[in-house]
Design a protein around this motif. Structure first.
Motif, PDB file in Angstrom:
ATOM      1  N   LEU A 142      -7.899  10.249   9.166  1.00 50.77           N
ATOM      2  CA  LEU A 142      -7.350   8.736   8.686  1.00 50.77           C
ATOM      3  C   LEU A 142      -6.955   8.370  10.002  1.00 50.77           C
ATOM      4  CD1 LEU A 142      -6.780   6.748   6.392  1.00 50.77           C
ATOM      5  CD2 LEU A 142      -5.090   8.255   5.521  1.00 50.77           C
ATOM      6  N   LYS A 195     -13.150   0.800   2.026  1.00 53.26           N
ATOM      7  CA  LYS A 195     -12.389   0.127   0.385  1.00 53.26           C
ATOM      8  C   LYS A 195     -11.492  -0.611   1.139  1.00 53.26           C
ATOM      9  CE  LYS A 195     -15.630   1.820  -2.055  1.00 53.26           C
ATOM     10  NZ  LYS A 195     -16.305   0.740  -3.094  1.00 53.26           N
ATOM     11  N   LEU A 196      -9.936   0.179   1.502  1.00 49.21           N
ATOM     12  CA  LEU A 196      -8.665  -0.870   2.086  1.00 49.21           C
ATOM     13  C   LEU A 196      -9.115  -2.081   2.527  1.00 49.21           C
ATOM     14  CD1 LEU A 196      -6.238   2.720   2.211  1.00 49.21           C
ATOM     15  CD2 LEU A 196      -6.623   1.307   0.723  1.00 49.21           C
ATOM     16  N   LEU A 236       1.569  -1.011   0.036  1.00 47.03           N
ATOM     17  CA  LEU A 236      -0.184  -0.053  -0.195  1.00 47.03           C
ATOM     18  C   LEU A 236       0.878   1.343   0.148  1.00 47.03           C
ATOM     19  CD1 LEU A 236      -2.435   1.720   0.866  1.00 47.03           C
ATOM     20  CD2 LEU A 236      -2.773   1.039   2.621  1.00 47.03           C
ATOM     21  N   VAL A 259      -1.021  -1.823  -3.987  1.00 46.66           N
ATOM     22  CA  VAL A 259      -2.729  -0.664  -4.300  1.00 46.66           C
ATOM     23  C   VAL A 259      -2.086   0.906  -4.016  1.00 46.66           C
ATOM     24  CG1 VAL A 259      -4.545   0.008  -2.519  1.00 46.66           C
ATOM     25  CG2 VAL A 259      -3.868  -2.501  -3.253  1.00 46.66           C
ATOM     26  N   VAL A 282     -10.901   4.655   3.944  1.00 51.05           N
ATOM     27  CA  VAL A 282     -11.075   2.933   4.829  1.00 51.05           C
ATOM     28  C   VAL A 282     -11.392   1.328   4.820  1.00 51.05           C
ATOM     29  CG1 VAL A 282     -10.367   2.181   7.414  1.00 51.05           C
ATOM     30  CG2 VAL A 282     -10.261   4.598   6.881  1.00 51.05           C
ATOM     31  N   VAL A 287      -5.671  -4.697   1.925  1.00 42.31           N
ATOM     32  CA  VAL A 287      -4.277  -3.490   3.032  1.00 42.31           C
ATOM     33  C   VAL A 287      -4.690  -3.261   4.102  1.00 42.31           C
ATOM     34  CG1 VAL A 287      -3.591  -3.929   0.477  1.00 42.31           C
ATOM     35  CG2 VAL A 287      -4.505  -2.189   1.508  1.00 42.31           C
ATOM     36  N   LEU A 288      -5.627  -3.441   4.580  1.00 45.85           N
ATOM     37  CA  LEU A 288      -5.061  -2.798   5.763  1.00 45.85           C
ATOM     38  C   LEU A 288      -5.668  -3.659   7.054  1.00 45.85           C
ATOM     39  CD1 LEU A 288      -6.925   0.643   5.802  1.00 45.85           C
ATOM     40  CD2 LEU A 288      -4.743   0.202   6.607  1.00 45.85           C
ATOM     41  N   GLU A 339     -12.267  -3.940   0.490  1.00 47.00           N
ATOM     42  CA  GLU A 339     -12.061  -4.116  -0.780  1.00 47.00           C
ATOM     43  C   GLU A 339     -10.501  -4.646  -1.275  1.00 47.00           C
ATOM     44  OE1 GLU A 339     -13.790  -2.438  -3.925  1.00 47.00           O
ATOM     45  OE2 GLU A 339     -12.717  -1.259  -4.183  1.00 47.00           O
ATOM     46  N   ALA A 340      -9.622  -4.173  -1.421  1.00 42.31           N
ATOM     47  CA  ALA A 340      -8.141  -3.600  -1.471  1.00 42.31           C
ATOM     48  C   ALA A 340      -7.820  -5.551  -0.247  1.00 42.31           C
ATOM     49  CB  ALA A 340      -7.966  -3.013  -0.895  1.00 42.31           C
ATOM     50  N   TYR A 391      -7.358   4.338  -5.273  1.00 43.50           N
ATOM     51  CA  TYR A 391      -8.660   5.655  -4.497  1.00 43.50           C
ATOM     52  C   TYR A 391      -7.874   6.236  -3.945  1.00 43.50           C
ATOM     53  CZ  TYR A 391      -9.482   0.341  -3.443  1.00 43.50           C
ATOM     54  OH  TYR A 391      -9.873  -0.963  -3.337  1.00 43.50           O
TER      55      TYR A 391
END
Lengths: 309, 249
Positions: free
Chosen positions: A305, B241-242, A253, A274, B239, B248-249, B245-246, A292
């Motif tokens: 965030l 989506k990450l 990421l 990503v 957040v 990666v978190l 979907e992805a 994204y």
């Protein structure tokens, strides 16, 4: 084919890049030896011996090799290269420093920063900051190669190679180490981190890097990078720079904050799995490579965030 | 001290290069050409060393087509004293370039050769190191600061972990990194003056160097395209989506 891999290390630990170069070497096929050149680096040699696929580890321990200066390193490697068909090193600032010197001593044209291997004489490498990809075939009998580590997976650990101590030849004494200023950080190393968060000029100051980027990085366990503009402006040290002339990263990421996305920056991060971009300019080129994109002011988005993680 | 500064004619850094349809290379027809940006930094550093009284004469060298004279003239306009063009019709590889530079260095006997760390066309990053090897001189690559210190040269280098300073015996090779300096623009009077500065034209044969390439370019292709993904509306959605979907978190 006999292959020598030059390890990247700091005398106390082996960098991840070495295992990745061993993977590249394995694609050439043949016996792979790893050279540890340094001072008091026995522990590093033991680490390298565990990399699967390594036949033996050569340990050259000498005060003149402690800082891996180009002049003694090249003299040592050019001497060892007699017994090898190919010599590979990571395209780190250290490998980039001594390998062309080795190549010239052997009258070989180095193949720089390869990202793939097609056969034992044909290699793939980016040119024009990654805007074109060249496939080149080497006519030299010996191959001198630097490898972009992010393009290869690390070799597994599970080997038990022998460590053989070697005596270096006479080493030149025309350069001397004076000092170094290394960035001390508890965060992961930029080129091996799974997550990288980078800031651009829009951050506006080093204080803002600390206030907005660092807390998010710590929540994510991420390494911190920067665009050239942010480094040139003095917000962060030079070794944070991601891009054509800085570091090439390919994390799981990559989060680009306030980075417009000049081609020189994209060249350093577009192989990330990503990509997230946060930028208030919705036309910023960074959005053309981002999986994204969030069009927002970073000074409000980053605290949000941080809280959301 | 005498300084030699090699400069390369390359596609201007602002040009977005296109790969030719037949995959033999990139399309250079009607494309703006300039001095390699790292070489501009090298010229600037030599000129600053001259202004500081450390360097007495600067020779700019280019190995390339007839038109590489433009880049030598630019170096002369920035403050170099004279130029040497080594004309070649083929694109000489770094090793051949280093061999030509070695022959010139043996003739001119400079104390310092300053080169850009890499050319922005082939991105090979090796000519300076190769020249240092051929001459048996020390090298200070990726320099962010250069200082004369008695009979030594102190070079601060940009390395992966931060900065490293080395002390080199002279004569020495330095290759420039981005933050060494900011190159000046040549003023109009200096551009006019540069037209009158001496410029020798030579060929690779004059130096007895064989230019036969060691690397054959089999093809040049477009990099894999990365397409734009989606725009999210909020940090919350990002957040989500990450995470989901992805993954990666």
């Amino acid at each position: 084919m006999a292959i020598l891999v030059i390890a990247d290390h700091d005398n106390s630990s082996l960098s991840d890049a070495t295992g990745k170069v061993v993977t590249a070497a394995a694609k050439l096929g043949g016996d792979i030896d790893v050279l540890i050149a340094g001072k008091g680096a026995n522990g590093v040699a033991d680490e390298a011996a565990k990399i699967s696929g390594v036949r033996k580890v050569l340990l050259a321990d000498d005060g003149a090799l402690e800082k891996q200066l180009a002049e003694p390193m090249a003299a040592l490697i050019a001497d060892l290269a007699k017994d090898y068909d190919a010599v590979l090193a990571p395209a780190s600032t250290s490998g980039k420093n001594f390998m062309p010197r080795v190549a010239a001593l052997l009258d070989v044209m180095q193949i720089s920063e390869i990202v793939a291997i097609e056969s034992n004489d044909t290699f793939v490498r980016p040119i024009y900051a990654g805007n074109a990809i060249a496939t080149v075939k080497s006519a030299d009998a010996k191959k001198i190669i630097t490898v972009r580590p992010t393009a290869f997976n690390a070799a597994e650990l599970g080997g038990a190679a022998n460590v053989e101590t070697i005596t270096p030849p006479a080493l030149p004494n025309i350069s001397e180490f004076v000092a170094e200023e290394l960035t001390v950080s508890s965060r992961p190393e930029l080129q091996s981190a799974k997550i990288v968060i980078s800031g651009g000029r829009a951050l506006g100051s080093s204080e803002n890097f600390e206030k907005y980027i660092y807390p998010v990085a710590d929540k994510l366990g991420a390494a911190i990078g920067a665009s050239r503009a942010a480094v040139d402006a003095g917000y962060v040290p030079n070794d944070f720079q991601v891009g054509q002339t800085g570091k090439v990263v390919a994390p799981e990421l990559y989060i680009a904050i306030g980075i417009s996305g000049a081609i020189q920056h994209l060249a350093g991060m577009k192989d990330s799995k990503v990509i997230v971009a946060i930028n208030k300019d919705e036309d910023a080129p960074i959005f053309s490579v981002a999986d994204y994109g969030l069009v927002a002011d970073l000074f409000t988005a980053l605290p949000e965030l941080e809280n959301a993680l | 001290m005498k300084a030699l500064v090699p400069v390369k004619r390359v596609v201007d850094f602002n040009v977005k290069v296109r790969v030719k349809a037949d995959q033999t290379g990139v399309d250079l027809a009607n494309v703006k050409m300039s001095m390699n940006p790292f070489d501009e930094i090298a010229v600037e550093e030599a000129v600053r060393l001259k202004e500081a009284g450390t360097v007495s004469e600067i020779i700019a060298v280019s190995i390339g087509p007839e038109k590489a004279q433009d880049q030598i003239r630019q170096a002369l306009a920035m403050g170099a004293d004279r130029g040497i063009l080594v004309k070649t019709e083929m694109d000489a590889e770094s090793l051949a370039v280093a061999k030509i530079l070695k022959a010139i260095a043996e003739e001119e006997k400079p104390d310092l050769v300053i080169l850009g760390k890499q050319a922005i066309d082939d991105d090979r990053n090796q000519t300076g190191q190769m020249l240092a090897a051929l001459l048996g001189w020390p090298q200070g690559t990726f320099a962010s600061e250069v200082k004369k210190d008695g009979d030594k040269l102190l070079v601060t280098r940009e390395i992966d972990g931060g900065l490293q300073t080395v002390s080199l015996s002279l004569p020495a090779i330095v290759t420039t990194d981005l933050r060494l300096n900011e190159p000046r623009y040549a003023s109009l009077p200096n551009i006019m003056k540069a037209k009158k500065k001496p410029l020798d034209v030579k060929t690779a044969e004059d130096y007895g160097v064989d230019l036969t390439p060691r690397l054959e370019v089999l093809k040049v292709s477009e990099p894999p395209k990365r397409s734009a993904g989606i725009k999210v509306a909020s940090v919350e959605e990002l957040v989500e989506k990450l995470k989901n979907e992805a993954g990666v978190l």
